[in-house]
Scaffold this motif. Structure first.
Motif, PDB file in Angstrom:
ATOM      1  N   TYR A 178     -20.328  37.900   4.997  1.00 43.11           N
ATOM      2  CA  TYR A 178     -21.531  37.242   4.484  1.00 43.11           C
ATOM      3  C   TYR A 178     -22.406  38.308   3.837  1.00 43.11           C
ATOM      4  O   TYR A 178     -22.473  39.452   4.307  1.00 43.11           O
ATOM      5  CB  TYR A 178     -22.285  36.549   5.622  1.00 43.11           C
ATOM      6  N   CYS A 179     -23.080  37.947   2.766  1.00 40.97           N
ATOM      7  CA  CYS A 179     -24.023  38.852   2.114  1.00 40.97           C
ATOM      8  C   CYS A 179     -25.403  38.214   2.066  1.00 40.97           C
ATOM      9  O   CYS A 179     -25.538  37.039   1.691  1.00 40.97           O
ATOM     10  CB  CYS A 179     -23.580  39.182   0.691  1.00 40.97           C
ATOM     11  N   GLY A 180     -26.397  38.994   2.426  1.00 40.39           N
ATOM     12  CA  GLY A 180     -27.772  38.536   2.335  1.00 40.39           C
ATOM     13  C   GLY A 180     -28.378  38.861   0.980  1.00 40.39           C
ATOM     14  O   GLY A 180     -27.670  39.109   0.002  1.00 40.39           O
ATOM     15  N   LEU A 181     -29.684  38.871   0.928  1.00 36.70           N
ATOM     16  CA  LEU A 181     -30.422  39.100  -0.312  1.00 36.70           C
ATOM     17  C   LEU A 181     -31.095  40.467  -0.254  1.00 36.70           C
ATOM     18  O   LEU A 181     -31.943  40.717   0.608  1.00 36.70           O
ATOM     19  CB  LEU A 181     -31.477  38.015  -0.533  1.00 36.70           C
ATOM     20  N   SER A 182     -30.719  41.336  -1.172  1.00 37.97           N
ATOM     21  CA  SER A 182     -31.378  42.634  -1.264  1.00 37.97           C
ATOM     22  C   SER A 182     -32.506  42.555  -2.284  1.00 37.97           C
ATOM     23  O   SER A 182     -32.561  41.630  -3.101  1.00 37.97           O
ATOM     24  CB  SER A 182     -30.373  43.723  -1.650  1.00 37.97           C
ATOM     25  N   THR A 183     -33.408  43.486  -2.235  1.00 39.42           N
ATOM     26  CA  THR A 183     -34.583  43.442  -3.112  1.00 39.42           C
ATOM     27  C   THR A 183     -34.391  44.313  -4.334  1.00 39.42           C
ATOM     28  O   THR A 183     -33.821  45.407  -4.256  1.00 39.42           O
ATOM     29  CB  THR A 183     -35.853  43.881  -2.351  1.00 39.42           C
ATOM     30  N   HIS A 184     -34.852  43.818  -5.466  1.00 33.50           N
ATOM     31  CA  HIS A 184     -34.747  44.528  -6.737  1.00 33.50           C
ATOM     32  C   HIS A 184     -36.086  44.417  -7.450  1.00 33.50           C
ATOM     33  O   HIS A 184     -36.640  43.325  -7.578  1.00 33.50           O
ATOM     34  CB  HIS A 184     -33.632  43.936  -7.600  1.00 33.50           C
ATOM     35  N   GLN A 185     -36.606  45.551  -7.905  1.00 32.11           N
ATOM     36  CA  GLN A 185     -37.893  45.579  -8.587  1.00 32.11           C
ATOM     37  C   GLN A 185     -37.700  45.252 -10.071  1.00 32.11           C
ATOM     38  O   GLN A 185     -36.936  45.910 -10.769  1.00 32.11           O
ATOM     39  CB  GLN A 185     -38.565  46.949  -8.439  1.00 32.11           C
ATOM     40  N   VAL A 186     -38.387  44.227 -10.547  1.00 34.07           N
ATOM     41  CA  VAL A 186     -38.269  43.813 -11.946  1.00 34.07           C
ATOM     42  C   VAL A 186     -39.666  43.604 -12.533  1.00 34.07           C
ATOM     43  O   VAL A 186     -40.635  43.385 -11.805  1.00 34.07           O
ATOM     44  CB  VAL A 186     -37.446  42.503 -12.069  1.00 34.07           C
ATOM     45  N   VAL A 187     -39.740  43.671 -13.852  1.00 32.49           N
ATOM     46  CA  VAL A 187     -40.995  43.440 -14.575  1.00 32.49           C
ATOM     47  C   VAL A 187     -40.794  42.267 -15.522  1.00 32.49           C
ATOM     48  O   VAL A 187     -39.842  42.244 -16.308  1.00 32.49           O
ATOM     49  CB  VAL A 187     -41.437  44.684 -15.368  1.00 32.49           C
ATOM     50  N   SER A 188     -41.685  41.286 -15.447  1.00 26.61           N
ATOM     51  CA  SER A 188     -41.613  40.117 -16.313  1.00 26.61           C
ATOM     52  C   SER A 188     -42.596  40.259 -17.463  1.00 26.61           C
ATOM     53  O   SER A 188     -43.716  40.746 -17.287  1.00 26.61           O
ATOM     54  CB  SER A 188     -41.929  38.840 -15.516  1.00 26.61           C
ATOM     55  N   LYS A 189     -42.159  39.802 -18.644  1.00 26.37           N
ATOM     56  CA  LYS A 189     -43.052  39.833 -19.799  1.00 26.37           C
ATOM     57  C   LYS A 189     -44.152  38.780 -19.706  1.00 26.37           C
ATOM     58  O   LYS A 189     -45.134  38.832 -20.436  1.00 26.37           O
ATOM     59  CB  LYS A 189     -42.244  39.630 -21.081  1.00 26.37           C
ATOM     60  N   PHE A 190     -43.992  37.809 -18.809  1.00 22.68           N
ATOM     61  CA  PHE A 190     -45.001  36.761 -18.681  1.00 22.68           C
ATOM     62  C   PHE A 190     -46.325  37.317 -18.176  1.00 22.68           C
ATOM     63  O   PHE A 190     -47.392  36.887 -18.606  1.00 22.68           O
ATOM     64  CB  PHE A 190     -44.507  35.662 -17.739  1.00 22.68           C
ATOM     65  N   ASP A 191     -46.259  38.250 -17.220  1.00 17.52           N
ATOM     66  CA  ASP A 191     -47.504  38.802 -16.681  1.00 17.52           C
ATOM     67  C   ASP A 191     -47.535  40.325 -16.684  1.00 17.52           C
ATOM     68  O   ASP A 191     -48.576  40.916 -16.389  1.00 17.52           O
ATOM     69  CB  ASP A 191     -47.749  38.292 -15.256  1.00 17.52           C
ATOM     70  N   GLY A 192     -46.408  40.976 -17.014  1.00 23.85           N
ATOM     71  CA  GLY A 192     -46.377  42.436 -17.077  1.00 23.85           C
ATOM     72  C   GLY A 192     -46.432  43.128 -15.730  1.00 23.85           C
ATOM     73  O   GLY A 192     -46.646  44.338 -15.664  1.00 23.85           O
ATOM     74  N   ARG A 193     -46.239  42.375 -14.652  1.00 29.06           N
ATOM     75  CA  ARG A 193     -46.345  42.953 -13.310  1.00 29.06           C
ATOM     76  C   ARG A 193     -44.976  43.213 -12.706  1.00 29.06           C
ATOM     77  O   ARG A 193     -43.988  42.565 -13.046  1.00 29.06           O
ATOM     78  CB  ARG A 193     -47.116  42.007 -12.392  1.00 29.06           C
ATOM     79  N   VAL A 194     -44.955  44.184 -11.783  1.00 29.02           N
ATOM     80  CA  VAL A 194     -43.736  44.478 -11.034  1.00 29.02           C
ATOM     81  C   VAL A 194     -43.605  43.458  -9.907  1.00 29.02           C
ATOM     82  O   VAL A 194     -44.546  43.221  -9.155  1.00 29.02           O
ATOM     83  CB  VAL A 194     -43.763  45.904 -10.455  1.00 29.02           C
ATOM     84  N   SER A 195     -42.449  42.832  -9.793  1.00 21.27           N
ATOM     85  CA  SER A 195     -42.181  41.855  -8.741  1.00 21.27           C
ATOM     86  C   SER A 195     -40.900  42.234  -8.014  1.00 21.27           C
ATOM     87  O   SER A 195     -40.053  42.957  -8.542  1.00 21.27           O
ATOM     88  CB  SER A 195     -42.034  40.448  -9.327  1.00 21.27           C
ATOM     89  N   SER A 196     -40.771  41.715  -6.796  1.00 21.24           N
ATOM     90  CA  SER A 196     -39.545  41.909  -6.013  1.00 21.24           C
ATOM     91  C   SER A 196     -38.688  40.661  -6.144  1.00 21.24           C
ATOM     92  O   SER A 196     -39.110  39.567  -5.745  1.00 21.24           O
ATOM     93  CB  SER A 196     -39.880  42.172  -4.544  1.00 21.24           C
ATOM     94  N   LEU A 197     -37.520  40.822  -6.707  1.00 17.72           N
ATOM     95  CA  LEU A 197     -36.573  39.728  -6.847  1.00 17.72           C
ATOM     96  C   LEU A 197     -35.454  39.931  -5.827  1.00 17.72           C
ATOM     97  O   LEU A 197     -34.828  40.989  -5.790  1.00 17.72           O
ATOM     98  CB  LEU A 197     -36.007  39.691  -8.264  1.00 17.72           C
ATOM     99  N   TYR A 198     -35.214  38.905  -4.998  1.00 22.21           N
ATOM    100  CA  TYR A 198     -34.222  39.009  -3.932  1.00 22.21           C
ATOM    101  C   TYR A 198     -32.940  38.279  -4.333  1.00 22.21           C
ATOM    102  O   TYR A 198     -32.970  37.072  -4.617  1.00 22.21           O
ATOM    103  CB  TYR A 198     -34.773  38.426  -2.627  1.00 22.21           C
ATOM    104  N   TYR A 199     -31.826  39.000  -4.370  1.00 21.20           N
ATOM    105  CA  TYR A 199     -30.526  38.391  -4.659  1.00 21.20           C
ATOM    106  C   TYR A 199     -29.427  39.306  -4.132  1.00 21.20           C
ATOM    107  O   TYR A 199     -29.677  40.458  -3.750  1.00 21.20           O
ATOM    108  CB  TYR A 199     -30.355  38.116  -6.157  1.00 21.20           C
ATOM    109  N   ASN A 200     -28.205  38.803  -4.103  1.00 22.29           N
ATOM    110  CA  ASN A 200     -27.103  39.628  -3.609  1.00 22.29           C
ATOM    111  C   ASN A 200     -26.136  39.986  -4.728  1.00 22.29           C
ATOM    112  O   ASN A 200     -26.028  39.293  -5.737  1.00 22.29           O
ATOM    113  CB  ASN A 200     -26.357  38.961  -2.449  1.00 22.29           C
ATOM    114  N   VAL A 201     -25.463  41.107  -4.539  1.00 20.99           N
ATOM    115  CA  VAL A 201     -24.462  41.611  -5.472  1.00 20.99           C
ATOM    116  C   VAL A 201     -23.221  41.959  -4.668  1.00 20.99           C
ATOM    117  O   VAL A 201     -23.301  42.639  -3.632  1.00 20.99           O
ATOM    118  CB  VAL A 201     -24.960  42.852  -6.235  1.00 20.99           C
ATOM    119  N   ILE A 202     -22.046  41.480  -5.106  1.00 21.54           N
ATOM    120  CA  ILE A 202     -20.787  41.728  -4.407  1.00 21.54           C
ATOM    121  C   ILE A 202     -19.874  42.538  -5.314  1.00 21.54           C
ATOM    122  O   ILE A 202     -19.703  42.211  -6.499  1.00 21.54           O
ATOM    123  CB  ILE A 202     -20.105  40.399  -4.006  1.00 21.54           C
ATOM    124  N   ASP A 203     -19.261  43.584  -4.736  1.00 16.47           N
ATOM    125  CA  ASP A 203     -18.386  44.453  -5.517  1.00 16.47           C
ATOM    126  C   ASP A 203     -17.139  43.743  -6.010  1.00 16.47           C
ATOM    127  O   ASP A 203     -16.803  43.770  -7.189  1.00 16.47           O
ATOM    128  CB  ASP A 203     -17.978  45.676  -4.685  1.00 16.47           C
TER     129      ASP A 203
END
Length: 366
Positions: A331-356
């Protein structure tokens, strides 16, 4: 405007304001025509109208406000006093009232400046009434009024004017007023509380568990994972790390969110989001928080799972099953990834999983 139109025995405050605004009549002409004396004072203009059978009089509670010159005269509400036997004398004092300092929001509403509010409730009441009339004429929609705790005596005045409570914080209360007819379209107060739990495992396959000092009788004696609420402007994963540190003294690092629960009508009738985070232990020495925690220890995973309260509760049991599946890489959970959206220009934490790869699940955290 023809002065002859005011030949009745009553002169309204709006009519006085209109006459005062007219540049074609002097104060002297105004005084002689209507039996009104006007005199200037350091605080404004004093109007005295003498009433009798043959004289005009100012309407009850009439007041003239000369704010910003003769072109900005407005009739407002104030108090009056009367004296005399044969006929009455009214003395009305006016002060320069202005619309409350505010700025427009992006949705056609108004945000009142809390730092520039009048401190006197009576002055505030008149200014607020004038401001609402002005904003209605301007076609504004929602009005936001933030009252700091030191100006809490303005709250009853605002409520009487039609404002409603929106939310409160330790230092202020927020009130709102919706101008247009129909349902209020202002966003409601925050609807959710956000909690976190830290599932910490060490190299000996032991789980970090605690017993709380203050808990419901149903879970008395249960060894559970450290939990708590996240703080304002705090990330989910940093909140989990902080709670574990505060309750047990153990340092950890975030791996993944392995599950979250959504429940309703919890504390203060709010909905509740509870995120279970998998954490890796970076230290081993336990230091118990005496204010909240009765005891803490490292507990073998098999013993933790065997607890009757865990086995009898379907949600707890499901969480344990997910955790075990994550440990065995099923099972894989959700890891955090820092992203910036052009809608507000702010840094947000996006949670998703990546499998090799698909054959042997290998979760890639961040």
């Amino acid at each position: 405007m023809d002065l002859k139109s005011f030949s009745s025995n009553s002169l309204s405050s709006s009519e006085v304001a209109l006459l005062a605004r007219s540049s074609s009549y002097s104060y002297n002409a105004f005084r002689h025509k209507f039996g009104v004396r006007l005199s200037e004072s350091p605080r404004g203009i004093i109007i005295r109208a003498y009433g009798g059978p043959e004289n005009h009089y100012l309407a009850n509670k009439a007041i003239i406000s000369l704010a910003g010159g003769a072109n900005n005269v407005a009739a407002e509400t104030s108090f009056h006093s009367s004296n005399g036997l044969n006929g009455s004398t009214w003395s009305l004092f006016t002060r320069n009232l202005k619309v409350l300092e505010a700025y427009d929001d992006e949705y056609g509403g108004v945000v009142i400046d809390p730092d520039r509010l009048p401190t006197n409730p009576s002055v505030f009441a008149r200014a607020l009434n004038l401001s609402l009339s002005h904003w209605k004429k301007m076609g504004k929609k929602g009005i936001w009024l933030k009252l700091p705790i030191e100006k809490s005596d303005l709250v009853p005045v605002s409520i009487k004017e039609g404002f409603q409570y929106h939310h409160a914080e330790p230092g202020y209360v927020m009130l709102t007023y919706w101008i247009p007819e129909g349902p209020c379209m202002l966003p409601a107060n925050a609807s959710h509380l956000v909690g976190v739990g830290g599932f910490v495992i060490n190299e000996n396959n032991e789980v970090l568990v605690v017993q709380e000092k203050h808990c419901s009788p149903e879970i008395l004696g249960l060894w559970k994972i450290p939990t708590g609420f996240i703080l304002e402007a705090e990330e989910i994963y940093t909140g989990a790390i902080r709670e574990v540190k505060e309750e047990t003294g153990i340092d950890t690092e975030f791996i993944e969110v392995i599950a979250f629960r959504h429940a309703h009508n919890v504390a203060f009738d709010k909905s509740d989001l509870f995120f279970i985070c998998m954490l890796r232990a970076l230290s081993s020495k336990i230091v118990v928080d005496d204010h909240e925690i009765e005891a803490a220890k490292w507990m073998p995973l098999v013993d933790f799972v065997k607890q009757p309260l865990i086995q009898e509760d379907s949600m707890f049991k499901q969480i344990i099953d997910i955790f075990v599946a994550r440990l065995s890489k099923r099972y894989c959970g959700l890891s955090t990834h820092q992203v910036v959206s052009k809608f507000d220009g702010r840094v947000s934490s996006l949670y998703y999983n990546v499998i090799d790869n698909d054959e042997d699940i290998n979760c890639v955290g961040n």
